[in-house]
Design a protein around this motif. Structure first.
Motif, PDB file in Angstrom:
ATOM      1  N   ALA A   1      13.556   3.128   2.040  1.00 53.64           N
ATOM      2  CA  ALA A   1      13.604   1.849   3.505  1.00 53.64           C
ATOM      3  C   ALA A   1      13.084   0.931   3.037  1.00 53.64           C
ATOM      4  O   ALA A   1      12.921   0.004   3.240  1.00 53.64           O
ATOM      5  N   LEU A   2      11.565   1.457   1.965  1.00 59.25           N
ATOM      6  CA  LEU A   2      10.783   0.388   1.585  1.00 59.25           C
ATOM      7  C   LEU A   2      12.019  -0.642   0.752  1.00 59.25           C
ATOM      8  O   LEU A   2      11.503  -2.221   0.499  1.00 59.25           O
TER       9      LEU A   2
ATOM     10  N   ARG B   1       7.504  10.109   8.462  1.00 59.29           N
ATOM     11  CA  ARG B   1       8.366  10.616   8.598  1.00 59.29           C
ATOM     12  C   ARG B   1       7.672  11.397   6.518  1.00 59.29           C
ATOM     13  O   ARG B   1       7.883  12.635   6.887  1.00 59.29           O
ATOM     14  N   ALA B   2       7.797  11.064   6.103  1.00 58.07           N
ATOM     15  CA  ALA B   2       6.969  12.062   4.911  1.00 58.07           C
ATOM     16  C   ALA B   2       5.761  12.018   4.677  1.00 58.07           C
ATOM     17  O   ALA B   2       5.356  13.282   4.363  1.00 58.07           O
ATOM     18  N   LEU B   3       4.750  11.108   5.190  1.00 61.00           N
ATOM     19  CA  LEU B   3       3.248  11.245   5.543  1.00 61.00           C
ATOM     20  C   LEU B   3       3.549  12.958   6.440  1.00 61.00           C
ATOM     21  O   LEU B   3       2.350  14.025   6.294  1.00 61.00           O
TER      22      LEU B   3
ATOM     23  N   ASP C   1       1.207  -1.201   0.189  1.00 56.21           N
ATOM     24  CA  ASP C   1      -0.081  -0.630   0.269  1.00 56.21           C
ATOM     25  C   ASP C   1       1.183   1.338  -0.260  1.00 56.21           C
ATOM     26  O   ASP C   1       0.576   1.972  -0.669  1.00 56.21           O
ATOM     27  N   ALA C   2       2.022   1.099   1.087  1.00 54.32           N
ATOM     28  CA  ALA C   2       3.021   2.350   0.837  1.00 54.32           C
ATOM     29  C   ALA C   2       3.886   2.819  -0.360  1.00 54.32           C
ATOM     30  O   ALA C   2       3.666   3.739  -1.138  1.00 54.32           O
ATOM     31  N   ALA C   3       4.043   1.532  -0.792  1.00 52.60           N
ATOM     32  CA  ALA C   3       4.203   1.968  -2.898  1.00 52.60           C
ATOM     33  C   ALA C   3       3.414   2.097  -3.842  1.00 52.60           C
ATOM     34  O   ALA C   3       3.383   3.486  -4.235  1.00 52.60           O
ATOM     35  N   ARG C   4       2.534   1.908  -3.401  1.00 50.39           N
ATOM     36  CA  ARG C   4       1.131   2.205  -4.488  1.00 50.39           C
ATOM     37  C   ARG C   4       1.181   4.019  -3.939  1.00 50.39           C
ATOM     38  O   ARG C   4       0.674   4.968  -5.133  1.00 50.39           O
ATOM     39  N   TYR C   5       0.876   3.962  -2.627  1.00 51.04           N
ATOM     40  CA  TYR C   5       0.880   5.972  -2.392  1.00 51.04           C
ATOM     41  C   TYR C   5       1.932   6.476  -2.860  1.00 51.04           C
ATOM     42  O   TYR C   5       1.128   7.381  -3.416  1.00 51.04           O
TER      43      TYR C   5
ATOM     44  N   LEU D   1      12.007   0.068  10.045  1.00 53.70           N
ATOM     45  CA  LEU D   1      12.589   1.028   8.961  1.00 53.70           C
ATOM     46  C   LEU D   1      11.565   1.830   8.152  1.00 53.70           C
ATOM     47  O   LEU D   1      11.222   3.198   8.139  1.00 53.70           O
ATOM     48  N   ALA D   2      10.997   1.751   7.130  1.00 45.93           N
ATOM     49  CA  ALA D   2      10.001   1.645   6.671  1.00 45.93           C
ATOM     50  C   ALA D   2       8.845   2.113   7.194  1.00 45.93           C
ATOM     51  O   ALA D   2       8.724   3.202   6.573  1.00 45.93           O
TER      52      ALA D   2
END
Length: 70
Positions: free
Chosen positions: A27-28, A47-49, A3-7, A40-41
């Motif tokens: 990190a991902l 932090r980015a959000l 989901d994070a990668a898609r976002y 870590l990811a």
């Protein structure tokens, strides 16, 4: 993690190039490819959000808990 990668892939180029998002992507990738700790990811993405969010602290000695009427 998927989901994070898609976002991240749907971000605008401006957001995508921000150092915080670059770090989150690294990190991902590290976690996905090397089986590292997923925390870590998660930290990188969080932090980015929160990019642009400014934390506000109270004055020393003042509490924001229980001081509704003070």
């Amino acid at each position: 993690m998927r989901d994070a990668a898609r976002y991240i892939t749907k971000l605008s180029k401006t957001e995508h190039s921000a150092p915080e998002w670059q770090a989150a992507m690294e990190a991902l990738i590290l976690v996905a490819e090397n089986g590292g700790p997923t925390m870590l990811a998660r930290i990188g993405v969080m932090r980015a959000l929160n990019l642009g969010h400014v934390r506000e602290f109270t004055e020393p000695g003042k509490s924001i808990i229980g001081d509704a009427g003070s």
